[in-house]
Design a protein around this motif. Structure first.
Motif, PDB file in Angstrom:
ATOM      1  N   PRO A   1       0.826  -1.200   0.000  1.00 19.97           N
ATOM      2  CA  PRO A   1       0.000   0.000   0.000  1.00 19.97           C
ATOM      3  C   PRO A   1       0.862   1.251   0.000  1.00 19.97           C
ATOM      4  N   GLY A   2       0.449   2.260  -0.733  1.00 16.90           N
ATOM      5  CA  GLY A   2       1.209   3.498  -0.802  1.00 16.90           C
ATOM      6  C   GLY A   2       1.076   4.299   0.475  1.00 16.90           C
ATOM      7  N   THR A   3       2.040   5.220   0.680  1.00 19.79           N
ATOM      8  CA  THR A   3       2.013   6.046   1.877  1.00 19.79           C
ATOM      9  C   THR A   3       1.814   7.511   1.537  1.00 19.79           C
ATOM     10  N   GLY A   4       1.454   7.788   0.287  1.00 20.14           N
ATOM     11  CA  GLY A   4       1.210   9.164  -0.109  1.00 20.14           C
ATOM     12  C   GLY A   4       2.477   9.828  -0.578  1.00 20.14           C
ATOM     13  N   PRO A   5       2.364  11.009  -1.126  1.00 21.28           N
ATOM     14  CA  PRO A   5       3.517  11.699  -1.682  1.00 21.28           C
ATOM     15  C   PRO A   5       4.427  12.233  -0.599  1.00 21.28           C
ATOM     16  N   GLY A   6       5.628  12.576  -1.006  1.00 23.02           N
ATOM     17  CA  GLY A   6       6.582  13.177  -0.082  1.00 23.02           C
ATOM     18  C   GLY A   6       7.682  12.227   0.306  1.00 23.02           C
ATOM     19  N   ARG A   7       8.821  12.771   0.653  1.00 20.28           N
ATOM     20  CA  ARG A   7       9.974  11.978   1.050  1.00 20.28           C
ATOM     21  C   ARG A   7       9.889  11.606   2.521  1.00 20.28           C
ATOM     22  N   ILE A   8      10.234  10.403   2.820  1.00 24.47           N
ATOM     23  CA  ILE A   8      10.232   9.967   4.216  1.00 24.47           C
ATOM     24  C   ILE A   8      11.497  10.477   4.874  1.00 24.47           C
ATOM     25  N   SER A   9      11.388  11.166   5.986  1.00 23.22           N
ATOM     26  CA  SER A   9      12.579  11.668   6.655  1.00 23.22           C
ATOM     27  C   SER A   9      12.318  11.798   8.141  1.00 23.22           C
ATOM     28  N   GLY A  10      13.379  12.125   8.873  1.00 21.10           N
ATOM     29  CA  GLY A  10      13.250  12.318  10.308  1.00 21.10           C
ATOM     30  C   GLY A  10      13.678  11.107  11.092  1.00 21.10           C
ATOM     31  N   ILE A  11      13.981  11.286  12.352  1.00 23.79           N
ATOM     32  CA  ILE A  11      14.442  10.217  13.220  1.00 23.79           C
ATOM     33  C   ILE A  11      13.507  10.083  14.408  1.00 23.79           C
ATOM     34  N   ALA A  12      13.029   8.882  14.629  1.00 23.20           N
ATOM     35  CA  ALA A  12      12.230   8.597  15.818  1.00 23.20           C
ATOM     36  C   ALA A  12      13.137   7.976  16.852  1.00 23.20           C
ATOM     37  N   ALA A  13      12.939   8.288  18.102  1.00 22.17           N
ATOM     38  CA  ALA A  13      13.790   7.745  19.154  1.00 22.17           C
ATOM     39  C   ALA A  13      13.527   6.270  19.326  1.00 22.17           C
ATOM     40  N   ARG A  14      14.618   5.475  19.284  1.00 24.37           N
ATOM     41  CA  ARG A  14      14.478   4.034  19.470  1.00 24.37           C
ATOM     42  C   ARG A  14      15.647   3.518  20.260  1.00 24.37           C
TER      43      ARG A  14
ATOM     44  N   VAL B   1      15.820   1.989  10.511  1.00 24.99           N
ATOM     45  CA  VAL B   1      14.740   1.522  11.383  1.00 24.99           C
ATOM     46  C   VAL B   1      14.008   2.700  12.003  1.00 24.99           C
ATOM     47  N   ALA B   2      14.758   3.680  12.501  1.00 18.27           N
ATOM     48  CA  ALA B   2      14.140   4.829  13.168  1.00 18.27           C
ATOM     49  C   ALA B   2      13.235   5.617  12.223  1.00 18.27           C
ATOM     50  N   VAL B   3      13.658   5.767  10.968  1.00 16.99           N
ATOM     51  CA  VAL B   3      12.890   6.545  10.004  1.00 16.99           C
ATOM     52  C   VAL B   3      11.649   5.790   9.524  1.00 16.99           C
ATOM     53  N   THR B   4      11.769   4.505   9.314  1.00 18.96           N
ATOM     54  CA  THR B   4      10.712   3.746   8.644  1.00 18.96           C
ATOM     55  C   THR B   4       9.774   2.988   9.574  1.00 18.96           C
ATOM     56  N   ASP B   5      10.217   2.680  10.780  1.00 21.66           N
ATOM     57  CA  ASP B   5       9.429   1.803  11.640  1.00 21.66           C
ATOM     58  C   ASP B   5       8.034   2.327  11.944  1.00 21.66           C
ATOM     59  N   PRO B   6       7.816   3.639  12.061  1.00 12.65           N
ATOM     60  CA  PRO B   6       6.440   4.104  12.306  1.00 12.65           C
ATOM     61  C   PRO B   6       5.463   3.709  11.207  1.00 12.65           C
ATOM     62  N   GLU B   7       5.961   3.410  10.017  1.00  9.90           N
ATOM     63  CA  GLU B   7       5.067   3.099   8.901  1.00  9.90           C
ATOM     64  C   GLU B   7       5.265   1.708   8.325  1.00  9.90           C
ATOM     65  N   VAL B   8       6.216   0.941   8.856  1.00 10.72           N
ATOM     66  CA  VAL B   8       6.516  -0.390   8.329  1.00 10.72           C
ATOM     67  C   VAL B   8       6.450  -1.408   9.462  1.00 10.72           C
ATOM     68  N   ASP B   9       5.728  -2.498   9.243  1.00 10.17           N
ATOM     69  CA  ASP B   9       5.680  -3.597  10.205  1.00 10.17           C
ATOM     70  C   ASP B   9       6.740  -4.617   9.817  1.00 10.17           C
ATOM     71  N   PHE B  10       7.907  -4.499  10.393  1.00 11.96           N
ATOM     72  CA  PHE B  10       9.027  -5.347  10.025  1.00 11.96           C
ATOM     73  C   PHE B  10       8.785  -6.819  10.331  1.00 11.96           C
ATOM     74  N   ARG B  11       7.884  -7.117  11.254  1.00  8.38           N
ATOM     75  CA  ARG B  11       7.616  -8.511  11.597  1.00  8.38           C
ATOM     76  C   ARG B  11       6.975  -9.268  10.445  1.00  8.38           C
TER      77      ARG B  11
END
Length: 483
Positions: free
Chosen positions: A53-66, A224-234
């Motif tokens: 499934p798409g996540t909409g336009p725009g570049r994925i960026s930023g760091i989430a604390a993990r 992982v920090a950038v993508t994990d909010p939108e990706v279920d790695f499991r």
């Protein structure tokens, strides 16, 4: 190349040393002794079928604390830079004892027991059977997560999905063909835009042979920090990181592509470690005009490591195996995996293997490796860790560049490390110069297969493998003699 927690002290190739006899009568016991070749060292995919499934336009960026997982230092075993004709992809492994397995196991009392050479625990990615736990499954449905990443100093050119289409659907088709449909490789890209890393490329310290610590550890942490909010790695069995091709040097200068496999200490996401991850950089474009058709092949090679297969090239490039396995040469013209690897991955059934372990003479009929069903591989064990594999190779399936079809004979040694020649092809015509001049196809071994009337001899181990006849259906009859 391999990065390991320990470096095997004694390396080198076991060498498929033997004699090639050109005789009309394959029963003749006289022949001159010679030495076989030894080594020292299109089309874009449909978005719906290759992405999630798409996540909409725009570049994925930023760091989430993990929180970061535990670290373990790994040893670096880098091969020297190779010339263009010898260029192949780099690979690394951090061996694990995780609960997954890369291939089939055999019962101790199996008739094929003597031909089930054991893995060597001191060797990473040993050619032995079964493949140790920790690698991705190599049969059934496999979900592959694809992340296209770029950097502040190397923004991805064009669309990220264009980068994805360089590898799919061709990679999935390659695995489907090679595995006779037993591996259902499902590529997914839930993030359809470039994933921007927080640091410039150079700050990660990525180079050929770079160890996991600290550069790749930091890069994976950031991914992982950038993508994990939108990706279920499991949900995935393996991860492909498709790096923007303008980050780092051209593959003509140095190949950075690498795989870290069986790594239980990798950073975790959603409770699952990114333990089987391939990184693909640049483009393996030799200027021959074949990239659109063959440039994807770096990914099946790297994923081969995710399934537990070692590098077959050495410091001499494809000097010990040539173009007979994609784990040896993955530039240019298409090629398949060796039959031994297909058995190791669970793509050949035990019933398709002939074990020539007893003294005396035995005849075996083998069909072309590219075709489905029937006997495919004969194995002649020498010791608990080594033996000769025999198979029929033709210009079918993934084997595009075969110029001399026939019976391929090669020695397998589970005690020889990845990148040091664990497999050595016996050359039926030593020093002939080969039968091809295709770019990036190892010429000398291109005519290695044996034909009717030829015999391979290993005097030291009392083994003779003769090719008797070729049948109309493309199969060959071979005779194995053990003294």
């Amino acid at each position: 190349m391999q990065q390991r927690r320990r470096i095997r002290g004694a390396g080198g190739s076991a060498g498929a040393t033997g004699a090639t006899e050109q005789t009309e009568n394959t029963e003749d016991t006289n022949g001159t002794r010679s030495t076989g070749s030894t080594g020292g060292a299109g089309c874009a995919g449909d978005a719906d079928s290759t992405t999630g499934p798409g996540t909409g336009p725009g570049r994925i960026s930023g760091i989430a604390a993990r929180a970061k997982g535990p670290r373990r230092l790994t040893a670096l075993a880098g091969l020297t830079a190779l010339t263009l004709a010898a260029l192949t992809t780099a690979s690394s492994t951090l061996h694990a004892t995780a609960p997954t397995s890369g291939g089939p196991g055999l019962a101790v009392d199996s008739p094929l027991g003597p031909c089930r050479i054991a893995p060597n625990p001191a060797v990473q990615m040993s050619e032995g059977l079964p493949t140790p736990a920790g690698y991705s499954r190599s049969t059934g449905k496999i979900r592959a997560l694809n992340l296209m990443i770029d950097f502040p100093d190397a923004p991805g050119p064009g669309k990220a999905l264009d980068r994805l289409s360089e590898f799919f659907p061709k990679t999935s088709q390659w695995f489907r063909t090679s595995s006779y449909g037993r591996l259902d490789y499902r590529p997914e890209a839930p993030l359809r835009d470039w994933v921007r890393m927080p640091l410039p490329f150079a700050e990660y310290g990525i180079g050929r042979g770079s160890p996991y610590e600290p550069g790749y550890r930091k890069l994976v942490d950031d991914i992982v920090a950038v993508t994990d909010p939108e990706v279920d790695f499991r949900s995935y069995d393996l991860v492909n990181v498709l790096v923007t091709p303008n980050a780092g040097p051209s593959a003509l200068d140095t190949v950075l592509s690498v795989t870290f496999s069986g790594n239980p200490d990798a950073p975790q996401a959603d409770g699952a470690p990114l333990s089987n991850t391939s990184f693909v950089y640049s483009r393996q474009d030799d200027g021959s005009g074949s990239y659109a058709d063959t440039g994807y092949r770096v990914l099946p090679h790297e994923n081969g490591h995710v399934f537990g297969l070692p590098d077959l090239y050495t410091v001499d490039g494809g000097g010990s195996v040539g173009h007979w396995d994609i784990m040896s040469e993955d530039w240019g013209a298409n090629n398949d995996l060796l039959g031994w690897h297909k058995w190791k991955l669970g793509w050949l059934d035990d019933e398709q293997i002939r074990c020539a372990s007893r003294a005396g003479s035995s005849d075996h009929v083998l069909g072309p490796l590219a075709t489905t069903g029937g006997p495919k591989l004969a194995f002649v064990p020498i010791s608990k860790e080594s033996g000769y594999a025999v198979e029929v190779r033709t210009r079918e399936g993934n084997d595009e560049a075969v110029c001399e079809p026939g019976v391929l004979i090669y020695r397998v040694d589970s005690g020889v490390d990845t990148g040091r020649g664990p497999i050595t092809v016996a050359d039926s015509k030593p020093n002939s110069g080969g039968c091809t001049r295709r770019p990036n196809v190892h010429a000398e071994l291109s005519d290695a297969p044996y034909r009717p009337g030829q015999t391979f001899t290993d005097l030291e181990n009392g083994i003779r493998i003769s090719v008797l006849t070729q049948e109309q259906d493309g199969s060959f009859t071979i005779r194995v003699r053990r003294s």
